[in-house]
Design a protein around this motif. Structure first.
Motif, mmCIF file in Angstrom:
data_model
loop_
_atom_site.group_PDB
_atom_site.id
_atom_site.type_symbol
_atom_site.label_atom_id
_atom_site.label_comp_id
_atom_site.label_asym_id
_atom_site.label_seq_id
_atom_site.Cartn_x
_atom_site.Cartn_y
_atom_site.Cartn_z
ATOM 1 N N VAL A 246 50.877 11.998 -29.824
ATOM 2 C CA VAL A 246 49.575 11.747 -29.222
ATOM 3 C C VAL A 246 49.787 10.802 -28.044
ATOM 4 O O VAL A 246 50.399 9.745 -28.191
ATOM 5 C CB VAL A 246 48.589 11.124 -30.235
ATOM 6 C CG1 VAL A 246 47.270 10.803 -29.571
ATOM 7 C CG2 VAL A 246 48.392 12.059 -31.416
ATOM 8 N N THR A 247 49.294 11.207 -26.877
ATOM 9 C CA THR A 247 49.435 10.401 -25.668
ATOM 10 C C THR A 247 48.048 10.069 -25.133
ATOM 11 O O THR A 247 47.220 10.960 -24.959
ATOM 12 C CB THR A 247 50.226 11.170 -24.594
ATOM 13 O OG1 THR A 247 51.470 11.587 -25.158
ATOM 14 C CG2 THR A 247 50.466 10.322 -23.373
ATOM 15 N N ARG A 248 47.807 8.784 -24.876
ATOM 16 C CA ARG A 248 46.543 8.341 -24.281
ATOM 17 C C ARG A 248 46.831 7.879 -22.853
ATOM 18 O O ARG A 248 47.705 7.060 -22.623
ATOM 19 C CB ARG A 248 45.928 7.191 -25.056
ATOM 20 C CG ARG A 248 45.404 7.585 -26.398
ATOM 21 C CD ARG A 248 44.762 6.367 -27.070
ATOM 22 N NE ARG A 248 44.354 6.714 -28.398
ATOM 23 C CZ ARG A 248 43.117 7.052 -28.735
ATOM 24 N NH1 ARG A 248 42.187 7.089 -27.813
ATOM 25 N NH2 ARG A 248 42.822 7.355 -29.970
ATOM 26 N N THR A 249 46.068 8.422 -21.924
ATOM 27 C CA THR A 249 46.209 8.051 -20.521
ATOM 28 C C THR A 249 44.891 7.437 -20.055
ATOM 29 O O THR A 249 43.835 8.047 -20.208
ATOM 30 C CB THR A 249 46.539 9.282 -19.662
ATOM 31 O OG1 THR A 249 47.693 9.920 -20.200
ATOM 32 C CG2 THR A 249 46.793 8.888 -18.228
ATOM 33 N N ALA B 162 42.243 5.197 -13.450
ATOM 34 C CA ALA B 162 41.801 4.035 -12.685
ATOM 35 C C ALA B 162 40.304 3.781 -12.828
ATOM 36 O O ALA B 162 39.851 2.634 -12.792
ATOM 37 C CB ALA B 162 42.161 4.219 -11.213
ATOM 38 N N ASP B 163 39.525 4.848 -13.038
ATOM 39 C CA ASP B 163 38.080 4.673 -13.157
ATOM 40 C C ASP B 163 37.634 4.342 -14.585
ATOM 41 O O ASP B 163 36.444 4.267 -14.860
ATOM 42 C CB ASP B 163 37.343 5.914 -12.633
ATOM 43 C CG ASP B 163 37.706 7.168 -13.404
ATOM 44 O OD1 ASP B 163 38.584 7.092 -14.287
ATOM 45 O OD2 ASP B 163 37.098 8.220 -13.117
ATOM 46 N N GLY B 164 38.588 4.153 -15.512
ATOM 47 C CA GLY B 164 38.252 3.762 -16.874
ATOM 48 C C GLY B 164 38.204 4.902 -17.874
ATOM 49 O O GLY B 164 38.048 4.678 -19.063
ATOM 50 N N ARG B 165 38.286 6.160 -17.391
ATOM 51 C CA ARG B 165 38.281 7.299 -18.322
ATOM 52 C C ARG B 165 39.606 7.347 -19.082
ATOM 53 O O ARG B 165 40.638 6.911 -18.588
ATOM 54 C CB ARG B 165 38.109 8.615 -17.562
ATOM 55 C CG ARG B 165 36.771 8.795 -16.909
ATOM 56 C CD ARG B 165 36.648 10.176 -16.241
ATOM 57 N NE ARG B 165 37.694 10.336 -15.223
ATOM 58 C CZ ARG B 165 38.561 11.349 -15.179
ATOM 59 N NH1 ARG B 165 38.517 12.305 -16.075
ATOM 60 N NH2 ARG B 165 39.475 11.412 -14.233
ATOM 61 N N GLN B 166 39.544 7.892 -20.280
ATOM 62 C CA GLN B 166 40.758 8.064 -21.077
ATOM 63 C C GLN B 166 40.947 9.542 -21.367
ATOM 64 O O GLN B 166 39.990 10.261 -21.649
ATOM 65 C CB GLN B 166 40.679 7.300 -22.389
ATOM 66 C CG GLN B 166 40.845 5.811 -22.249
ATOM 67 C CD GLN B 166 40.979 5.140 -23.598
ATOM 68 O OE1 GLN B 166 40.760 5.768 -24.635
ATOM 69 N NE2 GLN B 166 41.324 3.865 -23.583
ATOM 70 N N THR B 167 42.182 9.970 -21.306
ATOM 71 C CA THR B 167 42.542 11.337 -21.646
ATOM 72 C C THR B 167 43.506 11.287 -22.833
ATOM 73 O O THR B 167 44.479 10.541 -22.813
ATOM 74 C CB THR B 167 43.227 12.045 -20.464
ATOM 75 O OG1 THR B 167 42.358 11.982 -19.337
ATOM 76 C CG2 THR B 167 43.531 13.487 -20.790
ATOM 77 N N VAL B 168 43.217 12.064 -23.861
ATOM 78 C CA VAL B 168 44.067 12.114 -25.053
ATOM 79 C C VAL B 168 44.712 13.495 -25.110
ATOM 80 O O VAL B 168 44.034 14.514 -25.052
ATOM 81 C CB VAL B 168 43.251 11.854 -26.340
ATOM 82 C CG1 VAL B 168 44.146 11.957 -27.567
ATOM 83 C CG2 VAL B 168 42.569 10.510 -26.271
ATOM 84 N N THR B 169 46.042 13.515 -25.214
ATOM 85 C CA THR B 169 46.796 14.767 -25.300
ATOM 86 C C THR B 169 47.588 14.754 -26.603
ATOM 87 O O THR B 169 48.268 13.780 -26.914
ATOM 88 C CB THR B 169 47.764 14.899 -24.113
ATOM 89 O OG1 THR B 169 47.020 14.765 -22.913
ATOM 90 C CG2 THR B 169 48.472 16.231 -24.148
#
Length: 85
Positions: free
Chosen positions: A60-63, A66-73
Motif C-alpha cells: 500500500v502506497t500513500r502519496t 502539494a495541494d493536500g490530496r492523498q492518493t492510495v495505491t
C-alpha cells in the motif's frame, strides 16, 4: 504442525478405529480412533490453508500531493505454487 503430523494422527486413528479389538475399561478405542482421524484431517487442512495464505503479498502506497490530496495505491502479488517434484 504439518502434513506429517496430520497423516500420522490419521493413520493412528484408523488403526485404533478398525484394527484394534482390545478392550480398555472406560475407554472406547473406536471413538478415540475417530477423534484422532478428525484431528489429523483438521491439521492437514489448516496446514494447507496457511501454506496458501503465505504466497500472497500486498503493498500500500500513500502519496500526498502539494495541494493536500492523498492518493492510495494498493498492489497485490500472488505467486504460483512451487512445481510438484
Amino acid at each position: 504442525m504439518g502434513y506429517g503430523l496430520g497423516v500420522f494422527l490419521m493413520a493412528l486413528g484408523l488403526i485404533l478405529a478398525f484394527a484394534v479389538s482390545d478392550v480398555i475399561e472406560g475407554v472406547d478405542l473406536t471413538m478415540v480412533g475417530y477423534i484422532l482421524v478428525l484431528a489429523g484431517i483438521l491439521i492437514v487442512a489448516l496446514t494447507a490453508f496457511q501454506a496458501n495464505r503465505g504466497r500472497s503479498a500486498s503493498n500500500v502506497t500513500r502519496t500526498t500531493h502539494a495541494d493536500g490530496r492523498q492518493t492510495v495505491t494498493e498492489q497485490r502479488n500472488e505467486s504460483d505454487p512451487p512445481p510438484a517434484v
